[in-house]
Design a protein around this motif. Structure first.
Motif, PDB file in Angstrom:
ATOM      1  N   LYS A  28       0.793  -1.218   0.000  1.00  0.00           N
ATOM      2  CA  LYS A  28       0.000   0.000   0.000  1.00  0.00           C
ATOM      3  C   LYS A  28       0.834   1.281   0.000  1.00  0.00           C
ATOM      4  CE  LYS A  28      -3.934  -2.370   2.002  1.00  0.00           C
ATOM      5  NZ  LYS A  28      -5.013  -2.378   3.019  1.00  0.00           N
TER       6      LYS A  28
ATOM      7  N   ARG B 241      -2.959   4.250  -1.837  1.00  0.00           N
ATOM      8  CA  ARG B 241      -4.340   3.751  -1.792  1.00  0.00           C
ATOM      9  C   ARG B 241      -5.237   4.807  -2.438  1.00  0.00           C
ATOM     10  NH1 ARG B 241      -6.925   2.413   3.583  1.00  0.00           N
ATOM     11  NH2 ARG B 241      -8.149   0.915   2.380  1.00  0.00           N
TER      12      ARG B 241
ATOM     13  N   ASP C 169      -7.748   4.860  -4.352  1.00  0.00           N
ATOM     14  CA  ASP C 169      -9.203   4.659  -4.339  1.00  0.00           C
ATOM     15  C   ASP C 169      -9.813   4.984  -2.982  1.00  0.00           C
ATOM     16  OD1 ASP C 169      -9.014   3.851  -6.943  1.00  0.00           O
ATOM     17  OD2 ASP C 169      -9.098   1.707  -6.511  1.00  0.00           O
ATOM     18  N   HIS C 170      -8.977   5.095  -1.966  1.00  0.00           N
ATOM     19  CA  HIS C 170      -9.436   5.431  -0.610  1.00  0.00           C
ATOM     20  C   HIS C 170      -8.850   6.758  -0.148  1.00  0.00           C
ATOM     21  CE1 HIS C 170     -11.116   1.361   0.079  1.00  0.00           C
ATOM     22  NE2 HIS C 170     -10.120   0.970  -0.696  1.00  0.00           N
ATOM     23  N   MET C 171      -8.450   7.611  -1.094  1.00  0.00           N
ATOM     24  CA  MET C 171      -7.818   8.896  -0.789  1.00  0.00           C
ATOM     25  C   MET C 171      -6.622   8.712   0.152  1.00  0.00           C
ATOM     26  SD  MET C 171     -11.016  11.568  -0.561  1.00  0.00           S
ATOM     27  CE  MET C 171      -9.924  12.986  -0.381  1.00  0.00           C
ATOM     28  N   ASN C 172      -5.949   7.570  -0.008  1.00  0.00           N
ATOM     29  CA  ASN C 172      -4.756   7.256   0.778  1.00  0.00           C
ATOM     30  C   ASN C 172      -5.001   7.290   2.284  1.00  0.00           C
ATOM     31  OD1 ASN C 172      -3.081   6.922  -1.553  1.00  0.00           O
ATOM     32  ND2 ASN C 172      -3.022   9.142  -1.749  1.00  0.00           N
ATOM     33  N   ALA C 173      -6.232   6.919   2.671  1.00  0.00           N
ATOM     34  CA  ALA C 173      -6.509   6.770   4.100  1.00  0.00           C
ATOM     35  C   ALA C 173      -5.600   5.688   4.668  1.00  0.00           C
ATOM     36  CB  ALA C 173      -7.979   6.394   4.313  1.00  0.00           C
TER      37      ALA C 173
ATOM     38  N   ASP D 285      -4.661   2.716   6.742  1.00  0.00           N
ATOM     39  CA  ASP D 285      -5.126   1.569   7.509  1.00  0.00           C
ATOM     40  C   ASP D 285      -3.936   0.932   8.200  1.00  0.00           C
ATOM     41  OD1 ASP D 285      -3.793   0.224   5.501  1.00  0.00           O
ATOM     42  OD2 ASP D 285      -5.552  -0.838   4.736  1.00  0.00           O
TER      43      ASP D 285
ATOM     44  N   SER E 257      -3.502  12.433   1.826  1.00  0.00           N
ATOM     45  CA  SER E 257      -4.116  11.412   2.683  1.00  0.00           C
ATOM     46  C   SER E 257      -5.302  12.008   3.422  1.00  0.00           C
ATOM     47  CB  SER E 257      -3.118  10.862   3.702  1.00  0.00           C
ATOM     48  OG  SER E 257      -3.780   9.995   4.615  1.00  0.00           O
TER      49      SER E 257
ATOM     50  N   ASP F 295      -8.078   5.538   8.389  1.00  0.00           N
ATOM     51  CA  ASP F 295      -9.190   4.889   7.704  1.00  0.00           C
ATOM     52  C   ASP F 295     -10.375   4.733   8.655  1.00  0.00           C
ATOM     53  OD1 ASP F 295     -10.937   3.195   6.301  1.00  0.00           O
ATOM     54  OD2 ASP F 295      -9.282   2.142   5.337  1.00  0.00           O
TER      55      ASP F 295
ATOM     56  N   GLN G 269     -12.965   3.048   8.398  1.00  0.00           N
ATOM     57  CA  GLN G 269     -13.424   1.664   8.512  1.00  0.00           C
ATOM     58  C   GLN G 269     -12.687   0.923   9.622  1.00  0.00           C
ATOM     59  OE1 GLN G 269     -16.081   0.448   6.985  1.00  0.00           O
ATOM     60  NE2 GLN G 269     -16.312   2.467   6.032  1.00  0.00           N
TER      61      GLN G 269
END
Length: 259
Positions: A4, A20, A22-26, A28, A61, A65, A67
Protein backbone atom coordinates in the motif's frame (compact mmCIF):
# COMPACT_ATOMS: atom_id res chain seq x y z
CA UNK A 1 7.79 -5.42 -1.48
CA UNK A 2 4.98 -3.18 -0.17
CA UNK A 3 1.23 -3.51 -0.74
CA UNK A 4 0.00 0.00 0.00
CA UNK A 5 2.98 2.30 -0.37
CA UNK A 6 5.70 2.77 -2.96
CA UNK A 7 9.40 3.36 -2.32
CA UNK A 8 11.57 4.29 -5.30
CA UNK A 9 15.23 5.28 -5.15
CA UNK A 10 17.04 7.32 -7.78
CA UNK A 11 20.61 8.11 -6.89
CA UNK A 12 20.65 10.20 -3.71
CA UNK A 13 16.89 10.81 -3.90
CA UNK A 14 14.05 8.59 -2.67
CA UNK A 15 10.32 8.87 -3.38
CA UNK A 16 7.92 7.50 -0.75
CA UNK A 17 4.33 7.33 -2.01
CA UNK A 18 1.11 6.57 -0.13
CA UNK A 19 -0.65 4.28 -2.58
CA UNK A 20 -4.34 3.75 -1.79
CA UNK A 21 -5.74 6.25 -4.31
CA UNK A 22 -9.20 4.66 -4.34
CA UNK A 23 -9.44 5.43 -0.61
CA UNK A 24 -7.82 8.90 -0.79
CA UNK A 25 -4.76 7.26 0.78
CA UNK A 26 -6.51 6.77 4.10
CA UNK A 27 -4.08 5.04 6.44
CA UNK A 28 -5.13 1.57 7.51
CA UNK A 29 -3.12 -0.80 9.69
CA UNK A 30 -1.15 -2.26 6.77
CA UNK A 31 -0.18 1.16 5.40
CA UNK A 32 0.88 2.42 8.84
CA UNK A 33 3.08 -0.62 9.35
CA UNK A 34 4.57 -0.35 5.86
CA UNK A 35 5.31 3.35 6.30
CA UNK A 36 7.04 2.63 9.61
CA UNK A 37 9.12 -0.12 8.00
CA UNK A 38 10.02 2.00 4.95
CA UNK A 39 11.09 4.98 7.06
CA UNK A 40 13.12 2.75 9.37
CA UNK A 41 14.84 1.23 6.33
CA UNK A 42 15.72 4.70 5.04
CA UNK A 43 17.37 5.51 8.37
CA UNK A 44 19.95 2.88 7.54
CA UNK A 45 20.52 3.93 3.92
CA UNK A 46 23.31 6.48 3.87
CA UNK A 47 23.21 6.66 0.06
CA UNK A 48 19.91 8.60 0.24
CA UNK A 49 20.03 12.28 1.21
CA UNK A 50 16.57 13.61 0.27
CA UNK A 51 13.16 11.92 0.58
CA UNK A 52 10.04 13.21 -1.22
CA UNK A 53 6.78 12.03 0.34
CA UNK A 54 3.52 12.27 -1.62
CA UNK A 55 0.17 10.59 -2.15
CA UNK A 56 -1.00 8.77 -5.28
CA UNK A 57 -4.14 10.09 -6.98
CA UNK A 58 -6.13 13.11 -5.93
CA UNK A 59 -5.15 13.41 -2.25
CA UNK A 60 -2.13 13.22 -0.01
CA UNK A 61 -4.12 11.41 2.68
CA UNK A 62 -7.62 11.71 4.10
CA UNK A 63 -6.25 10.55 7.47
CA UNK A 64 -6.89 7.38 9.42
CA UNK A 65 -9.19 4.89 7.70
CA UNK A 66 -12.67 5.33 9.18
CA UNK A 67 -13.42 1.66 8.51
CA UNK A 68 -10.68 0.71 10.96
CA UNK A 69 -12.47 2.77 13.61
CA UNK A 70 -15.80 1.17 12.79
CA UNK A 71 -14.64 -2.42 12.46
CA UNK A 72 -11.82 -2.75 14.96
CA UNK A 73 -12.80 -6.27 16.02
CA UNK A 74 -9.75 -8.50 15.62
CA UNK A 75 -7.43 -5.47 15.42
CA UNK A 76 -5.03 -4.88 18.29
CA UNK A 77 -5.19 -1.12 18.71
CA UNK A 78 -2.06 -1.30 20.83
CA UNK A 79 -0.22 -2.63 17.78
CA UNK A 80 -1.73 0.13 15.62
CA UNK A 81 -0.60 2.85 18.02
CA UNK A 82 2.84 1.24 18.25
CA UNK A 83 3.20 1.37 14.45
CA UNK A 84 2.10 5.02 14.51
CA UNK A 85 4.75 5.79 17.09
CA UNK A 86 7.40 3.95 15.05
CA UNK A 87 6.35 5.90 11.95
CA UNK A 88 6.50 9.32 13.62
CA UNK A 89 9.78 8.70 15.42
CA UNK A 90 11.46 7.33 12.29
CA UNK A 91 10.24 10.31 10.25
CA UNK A 92 11.56 12.86 12.75
CA UNK A 93 14.93 11.18 13.15
CA UNK A 94 15.60 10.44 9.47
CA UNK A 95 19.17 11.31 8.46
CA UNK A 96 17.79 12.80 5.25
CA UNK A 97 15.95 16.00 4.31
CA UNK A 98 12.23 15.26 3.87
CA UNK A 99 9.92 17.14 1.51
CA UNK A 100 6.14 16.70 1.58
CA UNK A 101 4.43 17.21 -1.80
CA UNK A 102 0.80 17.81 -0.86
CA UNK A 103 -2.13 17.68 -3.26
CA UNK A 104 -5.84 17.44 -2.49
CA UNK A 105 -6.48 16.78 1.18
CA UNK A 106 -4.18 16.16 4.11
CA UNK A 107 -6.36 15.57 7.15
CA UNK A 108 -5.94 14.11 10.61
CA UNK A 109 -3.15 11.56 10.64
CA UNK A 110 -2.32 12.52 7.05
CA UNK A 111 -1.71 16.09 8.22
CA UNK A 112 0.46 14.82 11.10
CA UNK A 113 2.61 13.00 8.54
CA UNK A 114 2.92 16.16 6.43
CA UNK A 115 3.88 18.29 9.44
CA UNK A 116 6.66 15.86 10.31
CA UNK A 117 8.50 16.75 7.11
CA UNK A 118 11.31 19.30 6.90
CA UNK A 119 9.79 21.23 3.98
CA UNK A 120 6.13 21.26 2.99
CA UNK A 121 4.97 22.19 -0.51
CA UNK A 122 1.20 22.39 -0.98
CA UNK A 123 -0.93 22.99 -4.03
CA UNK A 124 -3.17 26.05 -3.86
CA UNK A 125 -6.29 23.85 -3.96
CA UNK A 126 -5.26 21.82 -0.89
CA UNK A 127 -7.43 21.41 2.18
CA UNK A 128 -5.56 20.80 5.42
CA UNK A 129 -7.03 19.95 8.81
CA UNK A 130 -6.07 18.55 12.19
CA UNK A 131 -9.67 17.40 12.51
CA UNK A 132 -9.53 14.68 15.17
CA UNK A 133 -11.78 16.79 17.43
CA UNK A 134 -14.71 16.24 15.07
CA UNK A 135 -14.85 12.57 16.06
CA UNK A 136 -13.93 13.05 19.70
CA UNK A 137 -10.28 12.02 19.40
CA UNK A 138 -6.90 13.63 20.02
CA UNK A 139 -4.24 14.05 17.32
CA UNK A 140 -1.89 11.11 16.94
CA UNK A 141 1.14 10.32 14.80
CA UNK A 142 2.92 13.03 16.87
CA UNK A 143 0.41 15.64 15.71
CA UNK A 144 0.73 17.51 19.04
CA UNK A 145 4.52 17.56 18.78
CA UNK A 146 4.72 18.60 15.13
CA UNK A 147 2.10 21.33 15.53
CA UNK A 148 3.91 22.72 18.57
CA UNK A 149 7.18 22.74 16.61
CA UNK A 150 5.54 24.84 13.89
CA UNK A 151 3.17 27.04 15.89
CA UNK A 152 4.05 27.02 19.58
CA UNK A 153 1.81 25.69 22.34
CA UNK A 154 -1.00 28.26 22.35
CA UNK A 155 -1.63 28.30 18.59
CA UNK A 156 -1.28 24.51 18.43
CA UNK A 157 -3.99 24.11 21.10
CA UNK A 158 -6.35 26.45 19.31
CA UNK A 159 -5.94 24.67 15.98
CA UNK A 160 -6.45 21.24 17.58
CA UNK A 161 -9.53 22.38 19.46
CA UNK A 162 -11.12 24.07 16.44
CA UNK A 163 -10.35 21.36 13.87
CA UNK A 164 -10.28 24.26 11.39
CA UNK A 165 -10.19 23.37 7.70
CA UNK A 166 -7.40 25.42 6.13
CA UNK A 167 -6.72 26.28 2.52
CA UNK A 168 -3.09 26.28 1.40
CA UNK A 169 -2.66 30.05 1.50
CA UNK A 170 -4.00 30.30 5.05
CA UNK A 171 -1.73 27.44 6.08
CA UNK A 172 1.22 29.28 4.52
CA UNK A 173 0.38 32.45 6.45
CA UNK A 174 0.23 30.45 9.70
CA UNK A 175 3.59 28.80 9.01
CA UNK A 176 2.12 25.32 8.53
CA UNK A 177 3.41 24.96 4.96
CA UNK A 178 6.50 26.47 3.37
CA UNK A 179 5.47 26.97 -0.25
CA UNK A 180 2.23 27.08 -2.26
CA UNK A 181 2.21 26.07 -5.92
CA UNK A 182 -0.39 25.75 -8.66
CA UNK A 183 -2.72 22.75 -8.86
CA UNK A 184 -0.97 19.63 -10.09
CA UNK A 185 2.51 21.05 -9.47
CA UNK A 186 3.40 19.80 -5.96
CA UNK A 187 5.40 16.77 -7.04
CA UNK A 188 7.24 18.77 -9.73
CA UNK A 189 8.04 21.55 -7.25
CA UNK A 190 9.20 19.02 -4.66
CA UNK A 191 11.46 17.40 -7.22
CA UNK A 192 12.95 20.78 -8.13
CA UNK A 193 13.56 21.60 -4.45
CA UNK A 194 15.09 18.17 -3.86
CA UNK A 195 17.61 18.72 -6.66
CA UNK A 196 18.38 22.21 -5.35
CA UNK A 197 19.15 20.69 -1.95
CA UNK A 198 21.32 18.00 -3.54
CA UNK A 199 23.36 20.73 -5.24
CA UNK A 200 23.99 22.41 -1.87
CA UNK A 201 26.36 21.30 0.94
CA UNK A 202 23.69 18.81 1.99
CA UNK A 203 25.83 16.95 4.51
CA UNK A 204 26.03 20.19 6.49
CA UNK A 205 22.25 20.63 6.16
CA UNK A 206 21.64 17.12 7.45
CA UNK A 207 24.12 17.67 10.30
CA UNK A 208 22.20 20.80 11.37
CA UNK A 209 18.93 18.89 11.23
CA UNK A 210 20.44 16.21 13.46
CA UNK A 211 21.70 18.76 15.99
CA UNK A 212 18.29 20.44 16.21
CA UNK A 213 16.17 17.29 16.20
CA UNK A 214 18.30 15.17 18.53
CA UNK A 215 17.54 17.58 21.37
CA UNK A 216 13.82 16.85 21.04
CA UNK A 217 13.71 13.06 20.62
CA UNK A 218 12.99 12.35 24.30
CA UNK A 219 10.14 14.88 24.22
CA UNK A 220 8.77 13.29 21.05
CA UNK A 221 8.83 9.87 22.71
CA UNK A 222 6.87 11.17 25.70
CA UNK A 223 4.30 12.81 23.42
CA UNK A 224 3.85 9.59 21.46
CA UNK A 225 3.31 7.61 24.66
CA UNK A 226 0.72 10.12 25.89
CA UNK A 227 -1.04 10.23 22.51
CA UNK A 228 -1.30 6.45 22.50
CA UNK A 229 -2.69 6.37 26.04
CA UNK A 230 -5.20 9.16 25.49
CA UNK A 231 -6.30 7.92 22.06
CA UNK A 232 -7.12 4.49 23.49
CA UNK A 233 -9.05 6.26 26.26
CA UNK A 234 -10.93 8.56 23.86
CA UNK A 235 -11.98 5.65 21.65
CA UNK A 236 -14.10 4.37 24.54
CA UNK A 237 -16.02 7.62 25.04
CA UNK A 238 -19.56 8.42 23.98
CA UNK A 239 -18.20 11.56 22.32
CA UNK A 240 -16.17 9.44 19.91
CA UNK A 241 -19.11 7.15 19.18
CA UNK A 242 -21.35 10.15 18.50
CA UNK A 243 -18.68 11.71 16.28
CA UNK A 244 -18.46 8.53 14.19
CA UNK A 245 -22.27 8.23 13.94
CA UNK A 246 -22.57 11.86 12.85
CA UNK A 247 -19.83 11.40 10.25
CA UNK A 248 -21.59 8.39 8.74
CA UNK A 249 -25.00 10.07 8.87
CA UNK A 250 -23.56 13.29 7.39
CA UNK A 251 -24.88 15.51 10.17
CA UNK A 252 -23.49 17.73 12.91
CA UNK A 253 -22.54 15.76 16.04
CA UNK A 254 -24.33 16.41 19.32
CA UNK A 255 -21.53 16.09 21.82
CA UNK A 256 -23.72 17.15 24.75
CA UNK A 257 -24.82 13.50 24.83
CA UNK A 258 -21.39 12.60 26.11
CA UNK A 259 -21.56 14.89 29.16
Amino acid sequence: MYQKIGLEKNGRLAYLTLNRPDHMNALDQVMMKELAEALESLKNDMTIQVVVISGAGRAFSAGGDIQVMLNSEGIDMGDVMNDLSRLAKALYTLPQITIAAVSGAAAGLGFSLVLGCDRIIAEESCKLAMNFIGIGLVPDGAGHFFLKERLGVTKAKHLIWSGELLDAQTALEKGLVDEVVSAGQARKAADKTAHQFLAMPIRAMIASKNILHSQKVDELQRVLEMESEKQMEMRQTEEHQEGIRAFLEKRQPNFSKGK
